[in-house]
Scaffold this motif. Structure first.
Motif, PDB file in Angstrom:
ATOM      1  N   ARG A  96     -16.165 -94.450-102.592  1.00 35.57           N
ATOM      2  CA  ARG A  96     -15.538 -94.943-103.835  1.00 35.57           C
ATOM      3  C   ARG A  96     -16.758 -96.199-104.180  1.00 35.57           C
ATOM      4  O   ARG A  96     -17.102 -95.812-105.566  1.00 35.57           O
ATOM      5  N   VAL A  99      -6.587 -88.857-100.095  1.00 34.24           N
ATOM      6  CA  VAL A  99      -7.435 -88.330-100.663  1.00 34.24           C
ATOM      7  C   VAL A  99      -8.649 -87.819 -99.507  1.00 34.24           C
ATOM      8  O   VAL A  99      -8.718 -88.465 -98.590  1.00 34.24           O
ATOM      9  N   MET A 136     -13.066 -87.048-103.467  1.00 37.30           N
ATOM     10  CA  MET A 136     -12.002 -86.979-104.411  1.00 37.30           C
ATOM     11  C   MET A 136     -12.443 -88.950-104.985  1.00 37.30           C
ATOM     12  O   MET A 136     -12.929 -89.178-106.243  1.00 37.30           O
ATOM     13  N   SER A 179     -14.047 -90.700-108.349  1.00 33.84           N
ATOM     14  CA  SER A 179     -13.184 -92.338-108.721  1.00 33.84           C
ATOM     15  C   SER A 179     -13.706 -93.388-109.243  1.00 33.84           C
ATOM     16  O   SER A 179     -13.395 -93.959-109.306  1.00 33.84           O
ATOM     17  N   ARG A 181     -16.729 -95.992-110.421  1.00 31.58           N
ATOM     18  CA  ARG A 181     -16.855 -96.588-111.603  1.00 31.58           C
ATOM     19  C   ARG A 181     -17.864 -97.540-111.442  1.00 31.58           C
ATOM     20  O   ARG A 181     -18.041 -98.108-109.766  1.00 31.58           O
TER      21      ARG A 181
END
Length: 91
Positions: A33, A58, A62, A66, A68
């Motif tokens: 992530r 998760v 995934m 997600s 950013r």
């Protein structure tokens, strides 16, 4: 050619150190992530983590999807898919 001889216990110590350095799957999911493509790629190459195994429900894919800001990367997602991530996995 010279060969080095190591004491018998050296191999056991090296294996124990390598095992202690293994990245937990939960940490890898967070890295997917928040980390960079190179960090994710290196972790996968180490063999200590799985592109498939979820942590806390998760999957690494995934988590990468997600991401950013600067951590968002289609290349990182492609890396995980190429490593075997299941694109049909559901939470």
């Amino acid at each position: 050619m010279k060969y080095r001889v190591f004491p018998a216990g050296t191999i056991g110590v090296l294996v124990a150190v390598a095992a202690a350095c293994a990245m937990p799957q939960r940490e890898f999911v967070s890295l997917c992530r928040d980390g960079s493509l190179s960090e994710v790629s290196l972790a996968l190459q180490s063999g200590d983590v799985s592109a498939i195994q979820p942590a806390g429900g998760v999957t690494p894919l995934m988590a990468a999807a997600s991401a950013r800001g600067n951590a968002a990367s289609t290349e990182k997602i492609r890396c995980l898919v190429d490593a075997g991530s299941d694109v049909a996995a559901v939470d």
